[in-house]
Write a protein that holds these residues in place. Structure first.
Motif, PDB file in Angstrom:
ATOM      1  N   ALA A   1      -1.682 -39.691  -6.833  1.00 33.61           N
ATOM      2  CA  ALA A   1      -0.805 -39.190  -5.765  1.00 33.61           C
ATOM      3  C   ALA A   1      -0.062 -37.935  -6.226  1.00 33.61           C
ATOM      4  CB  ALA A   1       0.187 -40.274  -5.353  1.00 33.61           C
ATOM      5  N   VAL A   2       0.384 -37.928  -7.480  1.00 28.59           N
ATOM      6  CA  VAL A   2       1.053 -36.746  -8.047  1.00 28.59           C
ATOM      7  C   VAL A   2       0.100 -35.551  -8.050  1.00 28.59           C
ATOM      8  CG1 VAL A   2       1.984 -35.773 -10.183  1.00 28.59           C
ATOM      9  CG2 VAL A   2       2.709 -38.044  -9.444  1.00 28.59           C
ATOM     10  N   MET A   3      -1.164 -35.790  -8.432  1.00 28.22           N
ATOM     11  CA  MET A   3      -2.154 -34.716  -8.453  1.00 28.22           C
ATOM     12  C   MET A   3      -2.447 -34.204  -7.048  1.00 28.22           C
ATOM     13  SD  MET A   3      -4.704 -36.269 -11.386  1.00 28.22           S
ATOM     14  CE  MET A   3      -5.754 -34.821 -11.574  1.00 28.22           C
ATOM     15  N   ALA A   4      -2.392 -35.097  -6.052  1.00 30.48           N
ATOM     16  CA  ALA A   4      -2.574 -34.669  -4.659  1.00 30.48           C
ATOM     17  C   ALA A   4      -1.415 -33.776  -4.217  1.00 30.48           C
ATOM     18  CB  ALA A   4      -2.680 -35.888  -3.751  1.00 30.48           C
ATOM     19  N   TYR A   5      -0.202 -34.115  -4.657  1.00 29.91           N
ATOM     20  CA  TYR A   5       0.963 -33.282  -4.331  1.00 29.91           C
ATOM     21  C   TYR A   5       0.831 -31.901  -4.968  1.00 29.91           C
ATOM     22  CZ  TYR A   5       5.754 -31.551  -4.203  1.00 29.91           C
ATOM     23  OH  TYR A   5       6.874 -30.774  -4.006  1.00 29.91           O
ATOM     24  N   ASP A   6       0.338 -31.865  -6.197  1.00 26.29           N
ATOM     25  CA  ASP A   6       0.110 -30.585  -6.874  1.00 26.29           C
ATOM     26  C   ASP A   6      -0.863 -29.720  -6.083  1.00 26.29           C
ATOM     27  OD1 ASP A   6       0.025 -28.730  -9.275  1.00 26.29           O
ATOM     28  OD2 ASP A   6      -2.072 -29.400  -9.225  1.00 26.29           O
ATOM     29  N   ARG A   7      -1.948 -30.320  -5.595  1.00 28.88           N
ATOM     30  CA  ARG A   7      -2.926 -29.571  -4.809  1.00 28.88           C
ATOM     31  C   ARG A   7      -2.329 -29.130  -3.462  1.00 28.88           C
ATOM     32  NH1 ARG A   7      -5.395 -26.721  -7.126  1.00 28.88           N
ATOM     33  NH2 ARG A   7      -3.636 -27.081  -8.499  1.00 28.88           N
ATOM     34  N   PHE A   8      -1.489 -29.982  -2.883  1.00 29.17           N
ATOM     35  CA  PHE A   8      -0.832 -29.641  -1.611  1.00 29.17           C
ATOM     36  C   PHE A   8       0.042 -28.402  -1.775  1.00 29.17           C
ATOM     37  CE2 PHE A   8       3.343 -30.026   0.470  1.00 29.17           C
ATOM     38  CZ  PHE A   8       2.970 -29.780   1.788  1.00 29.17           C
ATOM     39  N   VAL A   9       0.851 -28.375  -2.836  1.00 27.82           N
ATOM     40  CA  VAL A   9       1.731 -27.229  -3.083  1.00 27.82           C
ATOM     41  C   VAL A   9       0.895 -25.980  -3.363  1.00 27.82           C
ATOM     42  CG1 VAL A   9       3.535 -26.279  -4.569  1.00 27.82           C
ATOM     43  CG2 VAL A   9       3.597 -28.690  -3.934  1.00 27.82           C
ATOM     44  N   ALA A  10      -0.186 -26.121  -4.168  1.00 29.81           N
ATOM     45  CA  ALA A  10      -1.025 -24.973  -4.526  1.00 29.81           C
ATOM     46  C   ALA A  10      -1.682 -24.345  -3.304  1.00 29.81           C
ATOM     47  CB  ALA A  10      -2.087 -25.405  -5.534  1.00 29.81           C
ATOM     48  N   VAL A  11      -2.091 -25.168  -2.337  1.00 27.85           N
ATOM     49  CA  VAL A  11      -2.810 -24.662  -1.158  1.00 27.85           C
ATOM     50  C   VAL A  11      -1.853 -24.260  -0.039  1.00 27.85           C
ATOM     51  CG1 VAL A  11      -4.479 -25.260   0.654  1.00 27.85           C
ATOM     52  CG2 VAL A  11      -4.871 -26.010  -1.704  1.00 27.85           C
ATOM     53  N   CYS A  12      -0.853 -25.082   0.219  1.00 33.67           N
ATOM     54  CA  CYS A  12       0.027 -24.876   1.375  1.00 33.67           C
ATOM     55  C   CYS A  12       1.242 -23.998   1.075  1.00 33.67           C
ATOM     56  CB  CYS A  12       0.491 -26.223   1.924  1.00 33.67           C
ATOM     57  SG  CYS A  12      -0.861 -27.276   2.488  1.00 33.67           S
ATOM     58  N   LYS A  13       1.636 -23.933  -0.184  1.00 31.49           N
ATOM     59  CA  LYS A  13       2.790 -23.094  -0.569  1.00 31.49           C
ATOM     60  C   LYS A  13       2.451 -22.274  -1.820  1.00 31.49           C
ATOM     61  CE  LYS A  13       6.008 -26.565   1.225  1.00 31.49           C
ATOM     62  NZ  LYS A  13       6.472 -25.822   2.414  1.00 31.49           N
ATOM     63  N   PRO A  14       1.399 -21.475  -1.759  1.00 30.65           N
ATOM     64  CA  PRO A  14       0.926 -20.771  -2.963  1.00 30.65           C
ATOM     65  C   PRO A  14       1.939 -19.789  -3.551  1.00 30.65           C
ATOM     66  CG  PRO A  14      -0.157 -19.924  -0.995  1.00 30.65           C
ATOM     67  CD  PRO A  14       0.584 -21.141  -0.582  1.00 30.65           C
ATOM     68  N   LEU A  15       2.745 -19.140  -2.707  1.00 33.14           N
ATOM     69  CA  LEU A  15       3.705 -18.151  -3.199  1.00 33.14           C
ATOM     70  C   LEU A  15       4.868 -18.803  -3.962  1.00 33.14           C
ATOM     71  CD1 LEU A  15       3.884 -15.750  -0.102  1.00 33.14           C
ATOM     72  CD2 LEU A  15       2.502 -15.510  -2.178  1.00 33.14           C
ATOM     73  N   HIS A  16       5.121 -20.070  -3.675  1.00 33.27           N
ATOM     74  CA  HIS A  16       6.230 -20.778  -4.325  1.00 33.27           C
ATOM     75  C   HIS A  16       5.731 -21.798  -5.354  1.00 33.27           C
ATOM     76  CE1 HIS A  16       8.898 -19.028  -1.296  1.00 33.27           C
ATOM     77  NE2 HIS A  16       8.049 -19.435  -0.372  1.00 33.27           N
ATOM     78  N   TYR A  17       4.425 -21.766  -5.641  1.00 27.06           N
ATOM     79  CA  TYR A  17       3.827 -22.800  -6.493  1.00 27.06           C
ATOM     80  C   TYR A  17       4.477 -22.862  -7.874  1.00 27.06           C
ATOM     81  CZ  TYR A  17       0.348 -25.419  -9.162  1.00 27.06           C
ATOM     82  OH  TYR A  17      -0.269 -26.340  -9.983  1.00 27.06           O
ATOM     83  N   THR A  18       4.582 -21.727  -8.548  1.00 21.66           N
ATOM     84  CA  THR A  18       5.112 -21.732  -9.918  1.00 21.66           C
ATOM     85  C   THR A  18       6.582 -22.153  -9.954  1.00 21.66           C
ATOM     86  OG1 THR A  18       5.586 -19.361  -9.698  1.00 21.66           O
ATOM     87  CG2 THR A  18       3.507 -19.988 -10.761  1.00 21.66           C
ATOM     88  N   VAL A  19       7.313 -21.861  -8.880  1.00 25.06           N
ATOM     89  CA  VAL A  19       8.725 -22.260  -8.832  1.00 25.06           C
ATOM     90  C   VAL A  19       8.852 -23.762  -8.578  1.00 25.06           C
ATOM     91  CG1 VAL A  19      10.922 -21.953  -7.622  1.00 25.06           C
ATOM     92  CG2 VAL A  19       9.432 -19.983  -8.033  1.00 25.06           C
ATOM     93  N   ILE A  20       8.082 -24.264  -7.598  1.00 24.91           N
ATOM     94  CA  ILE A  20       8.160 -25.692  -7.245  1.00 24.91           C
ATOM     95  C   ILE A  20       7.629 -26.561  -8.376  1.00 24.91           C
ATOM     96  CG2 ILE A  20       7.342 -27.475  -5.662  1.00 24.91           C
ATOM     97  CD1 ILE A  20       7.240 -25.322  -3.476  1.00 24.91           C
ATOM     98  N   MET A  21       6.424 -26.231  -8.863  1.00 26.65           N
ATOM     99  CA  MET A  21       5.787 -27.057  -9.896  1.00 26.65           C
ATOM    100  C   MET A  21       6.235 -26.593 -11.286  1.00 26.65           C
ATOM    101  SD  MET A  21       4.268 -29.208  -8.049  1.00 26.65           S
ATOM    102  CE  MET A  21       3.476 -30.124  -9.357  1.00 26.65           C
ATOM    103  N   SER A  22       7.516 -26.665 -11.529  1.00 23.64           N
ATOM    104  CA  SER A  22       8.058 -26.293 -12.835  1.00 23.64           C
ATOM    105  C   SER A  22       7.671 -27.338 -13.874  1.00 23.64           C
ATOM    106  CB  SER A  22       9.578 -26.183 -12.755  1.00 23.64           C
ATOM    107  OG  SER A  22      10.153 -27.440 -12.436  1.00 23.64           O
ATOM    108  N   SER A  23       7.760 -26.964 -15.131  1.00 29.17           N
ATOM    109  CA  SER A  23       7.413 -27.909 -16.202  1.00 29.17           C
ATOM    110  C   SER A  23       8.321 -29.132 -16.166  1.00 29.17           C
ATOM    111  CB  SER A  23       7.511 -27.218 -17.567  1.00 29.17           C
ATOM    112  OG  SER A  23       8.803 -26.670 -17.758  1.00 29.17           O
TER     113      SER A  23
END
Length: 314
Positions: free
Chosen positions: A116-138
């Protein structure tokens, strides 16, 4: 009636495939080869993801944890199975059975949540690509993985004692190749309907809730993909998301069939082979699915191998 648990005897007997001695020999060879390939495949994914700086992204961080999870999951039961298949000794200590049950339930729960976490990662990468690095912080990635591991193991801490406390009237023969919950429940000398109902509710929380989240996430992903004009962009998204969806299908197809039905309704032999597939084949296929469909992983493998060759020549 004496309702003592088999724990007083200090061991269980895993019947496994002992009623088919000829099949045991074939299974030993097949499972040994498959297990070794599983170790190599998942270890390679972990090493490549850690050694190649280009793969130091959230997606491969989660993939590393999935590979480590698969290694732990298959190792929790396959060495014991190989030992039982190689000779007449089919016993497992009570402590060993407790550990096996806890890890089987715990790691299975972790995988549900991690997918489910990996699905969320893919959701952010596809649906919010410009904010991906900010949202998916370490920090967020580490937090999501920690929650997955913590909740999965906590669920096992609840479910395992429920199964182990059932009275078995001295019976210690488990009609399975591992200490798995439905097989242990069948040994009980009391009505287990209430227990199975409780387990069903817990299973819905740990298995179906993440699945619903995955399906909703991919619903948004599909909608976003149809808005993309570039065919190359669509193809790239289908490649990365397709690997994850294939893994989800393999995992949930087996686990739902095994656990989302009453314990006495399914064929025991069928249950053994489904559990074997879930325990050894799925962890073997996961690294293959991600490497065969992923140019980044194949490129990292190539760079790692060519780098070692150049280093050897120098």
């Amino acid at each position: 009636m004496d309702r003592t648990n088999s724990s007083t005897q200090g061991y269980f007997i895993l019947l496994g495939f002992s009623d088919r001695p000829h099949l045991e020999r074939v299974l030993f060879v097949v499972i040994l080869v498959t297990y070794l390939l599983t170790l190599v495949g998942n270890s390679t994914i972990i090493l490549v993801s850690r050694l190649d700086p280009r793969l130091h992204t959230p997606m491969y961080f989660f993939l590393t944890h999935l590979s480590f999870l698969d290694l732990s999951f298959t190792t929790s039961s396959i060495p014991q199975l190989l030992h039982n298949l190689s000779g007449r000794d089919k016993t497992i200590s009570y402590v060993g059975c407790v550990v096996q049950l806890f890890l089987f339930l715990g790691l299975g729960g972790v995988e549900c949540l991690l997918l489910a976490v990996m699905a969320y990662d893919r959701f952010v990468a596809v649906c919010k690509p410009l904010h991906y690095t900010v949202i998916m912080s370490s920090r967020l990635c580490l937090g999501l993985v920690s929650v997955a591991w913590g909740c999965g193991m906590a669920n096992s801490l609840v479910m395992s004692p429920v199964t182990l406390r059932l009275p078995r009237c001295g019976h210690n023969k488990v009609d399975h190749f591992l200490c798995e919950m439905p097989a242990l429940n069948r040994m009980a000398c009391v009505n287990t309907v209430a227990i199975e109902g409780t387990v069903f509710v817990l299973a819905v929380d740990i298995m179906l809730s993440p699945l619903v989240f995955i399906l909703v996430s991919y619903g948004h992903i599909v909608r976003a993909v149809f808005r993309i004009q570039s065919s190359s962009g669509r193809h790239r998204i289908f490649n990365t998301c397709g690997s994850h969806l294939t893994v989800v299908s393999l995992f949930y197809g087996n686990i739902i069939y095994m656990y989302m039905q009453p314990g006495h309704s399914s064929s025991q032999d069928q249950g053994k082979f489904l559990t074997l597939f879930y325990n050894i084949v799925t962890p073997l296929l996961n690294p293959l699915i991600y490497t065969l469909r992923n140019k980044e992983v194949k490129g990292a493998l190539r760079r790692l191998l060519l780098g070692n060759r150049k280093g050897g020549k120098e």
